[in-house]
Every structure is written in structure tokens, then in C-alpha cells.
Design a protein around this motif. Structure first.
Motif, PDB file in Angstrom:
ATOM      1  N   LYS A   1       7.781   7.716   2.253  1.00 51.47           N
ATOM      2  CA  LYS A   1       8.333   7.077   1.055  1.00 51.47           C
ATOM      3  C   LYS A   1       9.731   7.556   0.698  1.00 51.47           C
ATOM      4  O   LYS A   1      10.353   7.013  -0.215  1.00 51.47           O
TER       5      LYS A   1
ATOM      6  N   ASP B   1       2.920   1.504  -3.944  1.00 56.24           N
ATOM      7  CA  ASP B   1       1.860   1.256  -2.953  1.00 56.24           C
ATOM      8  C   ASP B   1       1.530  -0.223  -2.817  1.00 56.24           C
ATOM      9  O   ASP B   1       0.358  -0.629  -2.898  1.00 56.24           O
TER      10      ASP B   1
ATOM     11  N   ALA C   1       4.098   2.333   3.280  1.00 57.35           N
ATOM     12  CA  ALA C   1       4.942   3.479   2.938  1.00 57.35           C
ATOM     13  C   ALA C   1       6.036   3.543   4.001  1.00 57.35           C
ATOM     14  O   ALA C   1       5.855   4.144   5.054  1.00 57.35           O
TER      15      ALA C   1
END
Length: 299
Positions: free
Chosen positions: A76, A207, A240
């Protein structure tokens, strides 16, 4: 390190000297002409330099392997780079507005317009080619940092094209005020691009589920490869950066041995990794009496 990761890192690195070169060309174009619109275009290019550097750092950090503190990896990190780029774009827009207002209050004639526009056009051409490379690579390798950088550079190309056309009109009709007015239009476009980059990156940090087409492909693979199981349910996905995470519950006969159920799981994981690049799979095995009504029926 996988070849795809090396390619992403290499592209992120080369964005830095290219951004510096384009910025230098645009400041030369502004210096030659004194145009507020060209100055606003050059200001936006300073963001490209900072963003390219941030993307390079983020790409390197995102490729670090999982550790005790980050068991799911560092993927991320690229989203944070993209958010930073969006904020910097907004700051650049405000600086452009400030210069445009000053230009409206005291409009000035443009010097050496032909040379300045030619230099700016060359910078735009370089940006256009590199934006295409980054956007294509960002999609192929699923890199948020490269995609954000590519789209921002492409917006810079559109800005440059608008500036060249607008300045041409200002010179043709001898209207110096068109120069700062054009800079204001540039600022609005820059601010809009910054908002899109921030919104997209925040969505990734929250997410977001993977693309519906890819999700359906995952369900099809599970249905085709889970022979011996009864049902798969609670299939959940998230993204991610370049990695897709999928987890689901696999229902098997209550009398099936642990070894047999794990053989099914191994087969599923292998095929999913073969068919979906960068996927991480988690499977929870359940006996049949815990089966739910919703799910992918396998028999």
C-alpha cells in the motif's frame, strides 16, 4: 525480485531525470516569453519532479518483503505516494491562481512567442510519450504509483496543448489578458486532476475489491478446480497495489481427511496463482454441516 518489480522500479527511476529535463525546458520557455500561462505550466512541472521522486521511493518500499510488523507486505505504500502527488498538484494549482490574478491586474505583452511555444511544445511531446509508457506499465504491472504519475503527466500534456493554442490566439488577436485568463483555466484543470488522483488512491487504501471481471474469473477457476469439495462461499477480495488478496471458505465432506482437503486447497492455490498475477490466496476449510446457503456450488 520478480522481473515485473524490477521493471516498475526502473521506470520510476527514469521518471526523475525526465521530469527534471521537461521542467527545465518549460522554465526556459517562460523566461524567453514572460508568459503567465507558460509560467503556470512550468510550475505544474515542478510537481512532476517531486512526484517522480516520491513514486520512486514508494515503489522501492512497496517491494520490500513481508516482515513481522507488516505480515501482509508493504504494497500500500504506493497509494501514499499517489495521495502526496494529488496534494502537490492542488498546491501547484493555488500557486498558478496567484500568478494569474497578478497577470490580470497588470497584463504584459509576450516576448519571442514563437521560440517560447516551440520549446514548450518540445517539452509536451516528451511528456506525452513518457505518460503513455507509464500508464501502460501501470496497468500491466498494477502499480498505483506509476499510474498516478502517468495520468498526471498526461494531464500536463493537455495543459501544455491548451496553453500553446491559447497563447497563439492571444498573440493573433493582440489580447494580453488572454494569457492570465488561460492560466486560470490551467489551474482549474490541474486542481481537477489532483482531486482524481487523491480520490483513486484513497479508494485503494480503503481495501477496494478487485475488478468485477477478475473477480468472476476467480470464481470460475474455483468452480473448475475444486473437484472433491462441495461449496465455496464468503469469497472476498481486496487490492493492495500490485497484489490481489482473495479468501474464501471451502466446504468439504465431513468425513474427508485433512490430507485430502489440503490437496484440494493446494490445487486451487496453484491454479489461481497461475491464472491471476500477483494473487495471495487464503482458504478456510469447513465440514459439510457448516455449509451456508449462499456460495459457489461445486457439485
Amino acid at each position: 525480485m520478480p522481473q515485473s518489480a524490477l521493471t516498475v522500479r526502473r521506470l520510476a527511476f527514469w521518471s526523475i531525470p525526465l521530469a527534471l529535463g521537461v521542467m527545465a525546458l518549460k522554465f526556459v520557455a517562460w523566461h524567453v516569453t514572460g508568459s503567465v500561462a507558460l509560467y503556470s505550466d512550468a510550475l505544474e512541472s515542478t510537481v512532476n519532479v517531486i512526484a517522480a521522486l516520491a513514486a520512486f521511493i514508494a515503489v522501492g518500499y512497496a517491494q520490500k518483503p513481508a516482515d513481522t510488523g507488516h505480515p501482509f507486505g508493504h504494497h500500500k505504500a504506493e497509494y501514499f505516494s499517489a495521495v502526496l502527488e494529488g496534494v502537490l498538484i492542488a498546491v501547484a494549482a493555488l500557486l498558478i491562481v496567484n500568478e494569474a490574478i497578478a497577470g490580470l491586474m497588470a497584463p504584459q505583452r509576450i516576448e519571442a512567442p514563437g521560440l517560447g511555444l516551440a520549446i514548450n511544445g518540445s517539452a509536451a511531446l516528451i511528456n506525452g510519450v513518457w505518460a503513455y509508457v507509464l500508464i501502460r506499465a501501470g496497468r500491466r504491472y498494477r502499480s498505483p504509483a506509476l499510474s498516478a504519475d502517468g495520468h498526471h503527466i498526461f494531464s500536463d500534456v493537455i495543459t501544455s496543448a491548451g496553453v500553446i493554442i491559447g497563447l497563439g490566439l492571444a498573440i493573433a488577436f493582440d489580447q494580453p489578458r488572454l494569457d492570465p485568463l488561460l492560466a486560470l483555466i490551467v489551474a482549474i484543470n490541474v486542481l481537477w486532476q489532483g482531486w482524481k488522483v487523491i480520490a483513486s488512491s484513497v479508494d485503494g487504501l480503503m481495501d477496494r475489491a478487485i475488478d468485477p471481471v477478475d473477480e468472476q474469473r476467480i470464481q470460475d477457476i474455483i468452480k473448475a478446480e475444486a473437484g472433491g469439495a462441495i461449496e465455496a462461499h464468503d469469497i472476498r477480495t481486496r487490492m493492495a497495489g500490485r497484489v490481489s488478496f482473495v479468501e474464501f471458505h471451502l466446504v468439504v465432506d465431513g468425513d474427508m481427511s485433512v490430507e485430502a482437503s489440503h490437496a484440494i486447497c493446494d490445487r486451487l492455490e496453484t491454479r489461481l496463482r497461475q491464472q491471476v498475477e500477483g494473487i495471495r490466496v487464503t482458504i478456510h476449510v469447513e465440514p459439510a454441516h457448516k455449509a451456508k446457503d449462499e456460495g459457489v456450488r461445486l457439485t
